[in-house]
Design a protein around this motif. Structure first.
Motif, PDB file in Angstrom:
ATOM      1  N   UNK A  12      19.972  31.648   1.731  1.00 54.63           N
ATOM      2  CA  UNK A  12      19.886  32.155   0.357  1.00 54.63           C
ATOM      3  C   UNK A  12      20.198  31.058  -0.662  1.00 54.63           C
ATOM      4  N   UNK A  13      21.093  30.141  -0.307  1.00 61.65           N
ATOM      5  CA  UNK A  13      21.387  29.023  -1.204  1.00 61.65           C
ATOM      6  C   UNK A  13      20.231  28.030  -1.244  1.00 61.65           C
ATOM      7  N   UNK A  14      19.601  27.811  -0.085  1.00 59.88           N
ATOM      8  CA  UNK A  14      18.440  26.914  -0.037  1.00 59.88           C
ATOM      9  C   UNK A  14      17.340  27.432  -0.956  1.00 59.88           C
ATOM     10  N   UNK A  15      17.088  28.738  -0.913  1.00 61.82           N
ATOM     11  CA  UNK A  15      16.043  29.323  -1.749  1.00 61.82           C
ATOM     12  C   UNK A  15      16.321  29.137  -3.230  1.00 61.82           C
ATOM     13  N   UNK A  16      17.582  29.137  -3.593  1.00 70.84           N
ATOM     14  CA  UNK A  16      17.926  29.105  -5.015  1.00 70.84           C
ATOM     15  C   UNK A  16      17.896  27.714  -5.625  1.00 70.84           C
ATOM     16  N   UNK A  17      17.933  26.642  -4.790  1.00 67.54           N
ATOM     17  CA  UNK A  17      18.049  25.322  -5.402  1.00 67.54           C
ATOM     18  C   UNK A  17      17.283  24.203  -4.703  1.00 67.54           C
ATOM     19  N   UNK A  18      16.680  24.446  -3.539  1.00 60.50           N
ATOM     20  CA  UNK A  18      16.035  23.367  -2.803  1.00 60.50           C
ATOM     21  C   UNK A  18      14.554  23.689  -2.547  1.00 60.50           C
ATOM     22  N   UNK A  19      13.780  22.652  -2.260  1.00 66.07           N
ATOM     23  CA  UNK A  19      12.398  22.841  -1.857  1.00 66.07           C
ATOM     24  C   UNK A  19      12.366  23.090  -0.345  1.00 66.07           C
ATOM     25  N   UNK A  20      11.645  24.113   0.015  1.00 59.20           N
ATOM     26  CA  UNK A  20      11.693  24.660   1.367  1.00 59.20           C
ATOM     27  C   UNK A  20      10.271  25.033   1.769  1.00 59.20           C
ATOM     28  N   UNK A  21       9.954  24.927   3.071  1.00 58.05           N
ATOM     29  CA  UNK A  21       8.644  25.357   3.547  1.00 58.05           C
ATOM     30  C   UNK A  21       8.810  26.233   4.788  1.00 58.05           C
ATOM     31  N   UNK A  22       8.005  27.275   4.861  1.00 55.43           N
ATOM     32  CA  UNK A  22       8.016  28.177   6.011  1.00 55.43           C
ATOM     33  C   UNK A  22       6.658  28.817   6.186  1.00 55.43           C
ATOM     34  N   UNK A  23       6.527  29.621   7.232  1.00 59.96           N
ATOM     35  CA  UNK A  23       5.257  30.288   7.520  1.00 59.96           C
ATOM     36  C   UNK A  23       5.184  31.584   6.705  1.00 59.96           C
ATOM     37  N   UNK A  24       4.966  31.408   5.417  1.00 60.66           N
ATOM     38  CA  UNK A  24       5.021  32.522   4.469  1.00 60.66           C
ATOM     39  C   UNK A  24       3.676  32.799   3.816  1.00 60.66           C
ATOM     40  N   UNK A  25       2.620  32.363   4.481  1.00 62.80           N
ATOM     41  CA  UNK A  25       1.266  32.706   4.067  1.00 62.80           C
ATOM     42  C   UNK A  25       0.508  33.128   5.307  1.00 62.80           C
ATOM     43  N   UNK A  26      -0.605  33.807   5.143  1.00 62.11           N
ATOM     44  CA  UNK A  26      -1.408  34.215   6.287  1.00 62.11           C
ATOM     45  C   UNK A  26      -2.856  34.335   5.863  1.00 62.11           C
ATOM     46  N   UNK A  27      -3.744  34.034   6.803  1.00 62.21           N
ATOM     47  CA  UNK A  27      -5.177  34.134   6.536  1.00 62.21           C
ATOM     48  C   UNK A  27      -5.863  35.090   7.502  1.00 62.21           C
ATOM     49  N   UNK A  77       6.467  19.498   5.680  1.00 63.54           N
ATOM     50  CA  UNK A  77       7.840  18.997   5.714  1.00 63.54           C
ATOM     51  C   UNK A  77       7.863  17.475   5.731  1.00 63.54           C
ATOM     52  N   UNK A  78       6.964  16.882   6.504  1.00 55.50           N
ATOM     53  CA  UNK A  78       6.921  15.430   6.632  1.00 55.50           C
ATOM     54  C   UNK A  78       6.261  14.761   5.422  1.00 55.50           C
ATOM     55  N   UNK A  79       5.107  15.284   5.020  1.00 56.04           N
ATOM     56  CA  UNK A  79       4.359  14.623   3.949  1.00 56.04           C
ATOM     57  C   UNK A  79       4.995  14.804   2.579  1.00 56.04           C
ATOM     58  N   UNK A  80       5.620  15.955   2.357  1.00 56.04           N
ATOM     59  CA  UNK A  80       6.260  16.223   1.067  1.00 56.04           C
ATOM     60  C   UNK A  80       7.717  15.765   1.029  1.00 56.04           C
ATOM     61  N   UNK A  81       8.188  15.237   2.160  1.00 55.09           N
ATOM     62  CA  UNK A  81       9.576  14.769   2.264  1.00 55.09           C
ATOM     63  C   UNK A  81      10.562  15.855   1.829  1.00 55.09           C
ATOM     64  N   UNK A  82      10.363  17.047   2.357  1.00 54.76           N
ATOM     65  CA  UNK A  82      11.188  18.195   1.982  1.00 54.76           C
ATOM     66  C   UNK A  82      12.536  18.137   2.687  1.00 54.76           C
ATOM     67  N   UNK A  83      13.498  18.828   2.104  1.00 56.25           N
ATOM     68  CA  UNK A  83      14.837  18.857   2.688  1.00 56.25           C
ATOM     69  C   UNK A  83      14.969  19.909   3.782  1.00 56.25           C
ATOM     70  N   UNK A  84      14.198  21.016   3.671  1.00 56.85           N
ATOM     71  CA  UNK A  84      14.398  22.133   4.577  1.00 56.85           C
ATOM     72  C   UNK A  84      13.063  22.708   5.056  1.00 56.85           C
ATOM     73  N   UNK A  85      13.093  23.231   6.276  1.00 55.99           N
ATOM     74  CA  UNK A  85      11.928  23.864   6.885  1.00 55.99           C
ATOM     75  C   UNK A  85      12.396  24.949   7.836  1.00 55.99           C
TER      76      UNK A  85
END
Length: 395
Positions: A162-177, A243-251
């Motif tokens: 919940x703290x990550x969501x509020x202040x950090x850039x994060x990536x997850x499997x939150x889309x679908x096709x 995560x790798x290309x965007x140099x994100x902090x969290x995944x």
């Protein structure tokens, strides 16, 4: 870094040799050769499962395992597995109730001293106090939070999702096709809801039917998506790429990907390490081996399953990134040295929640996806229809 991964390769060799030794108890002699068909999905990384199968086949030329790879999604695994027939099925955890309800699989009396982790055993056991299992766990899985460390000298505590969501850039499997990616979306949404409200899905896999509770549990995720703090991807591989290309902090991803991500990122100049953290409550995954009810080779199938799921096999699979199913593998000193992140994975599995383990799960998953996707991506509000739909699917 080179030393770390040389040690891991050494462990694979040691454990393979150990399996050859321990397999003496599985050597079988038959007058007529038998071929057992194993219906399974593709292996995500490395080849650990194939190595185990090859070891068995080398030791037992009269009882051979022939994998039948089914290139299907989690959603349509039932159809893909049953249409071609098999002696053994490698089932995703959500399919065990459906195969059992349809009479496609037969219970197994476990003889291995597996010391199965509580949640892992619970989703496989026959509900008659007999101790039998509908399927023997092959590998476990649970959602984890990956984080990039740039300076090991700085304090580093486990972050809360919940703290990550509020202040950090994060990536997850939150889309679908579509069907190929729907289940990953459902799991990720459930994990974010659990991070806000642990009562939204209880330890037995029972979902809340309170609309107000769901609205509150998913509101922070919706706000983070609209603010642009959360990147959405459809697959595990696409998530790693971002995560790798965007140099994100969290995944958010599965622990089976950790060795590869860690190895690649340690080679980057700005990354000191990749570490795993537990989600507040992860969603349980994994695969288990079940015997087809109509196989004429039940005895041979049982011996194969015991070999593939015994503790030595669990240790070998762990070197390929798979999460062991039993406590014994996690407490092996050599394995702990080679794979120090496994202790974190075990803790996450022991606290994980199962998805609703009902024969109608796939219908539930589709309806859940439709409502929550519309809310998170199109801003359509959750209504009482959402609650009615999931209740109807899980009757």
């Amino acid at each position: 870094m080179a030393e770390l991964y040389s040690r891991r390769s050494f462990m694979v060799g040691v454990l393979s040799a150990g399996l050859l030794s321990s397999a003496a108890g599985y050597l079988l002699t038959r007058r007529e050769p038998v071929t057992l068909t194993l219906a399974t999905g593709t292996e995500p990384t490395g080849g650990g499962r194939n190595l185990l199968i090859n070891l068995w086949n080398n030791l037992n030329p009269d009882i051979r395992i022939v994998p039948r790879l089914v290139n299907s999604t989690t959603q349509d695994q039932y159809a893909g597995f049953t249409e071609g027939g098999a002696d053994i099925y490698n089932l995703d955890v959500i399919h065990i109730p459906r195969f059992a309800a349809a009479g496609r699989i037969t219970p197994i009396e476990p003889r291995n001293a597996l010391s199965l982790l509580g949640p892992v055993r619970k989703v496989c056991q026959v509900d008659d106090d007999s101790g039998r299992l509908w399927a023997v766990p092959f590998n476990s899985d649970v959602g984890m939070l990956f984080r990039r460390i740039t300076d090991k000298s700085l304090p580093d505590s486990e972050p809360e999702l919940r703290d990550v969501l509020s202040r950090e850039r994060f990536v997850g499997q939150l889309d679908t096709t579509g069907p190929l990616t729907d289940e990953a979306f459902v799991i990720n949404v459930l994990e974010h809801a659990l991070a806000q409200d642990p009562l939204i899905l209880d330890p037995e896999g029972v979902l809340s039917t309170s609309l107000t509770q769901w609205q509150g549990a998913l509101k922070p995720l919706a706000e983070a998506l609209r603010s642009g703090r959360v990147l959405t991807r459809t697959t595990e591989a696409a998530t790693i790429q971002a995560f790798e290309e965007e140099n994100l902090s969290y995944m958010r991803n599965w622990p089976v990907w950790f060795p590869g991500v860690d190895r690649a990122e340690r080679a980057e100049p700005g990354t000191a390490a990749i570490r795993l953290s537990r989600l507040p409550i992860g969603v349980l995954g994994g695969q288990s081996l079940a015997i087809d009810s109509d196989t004429p080779h039940r005895g041979a199938a049982e011996e194969v399953i015991r070999f593939l799921t015994d503790t030595p096999a669990q240790k070998l699979l762990a070197t390929y990134g798979f999460a062991p199913t039993g406590r014994d593998a996690y407490f092996d000193e050599q394995l702990k040295e080679a794979e120090p992140h496994l202790g974190m994975v075990r803790n996450a599995i022991e606290e994980a929640r199962p998805r609703p383990m009902k024969p109608g799960y796939l219908d539930f998953s589709q309806r859940f996806k439709e409502h929550t996707y519309a809310y998170l991506h199109r801003g359509e509000q959750l209504t009482q229809r959402f609650v009615r739909d999931i209740q109807e699917a899980l009757k």
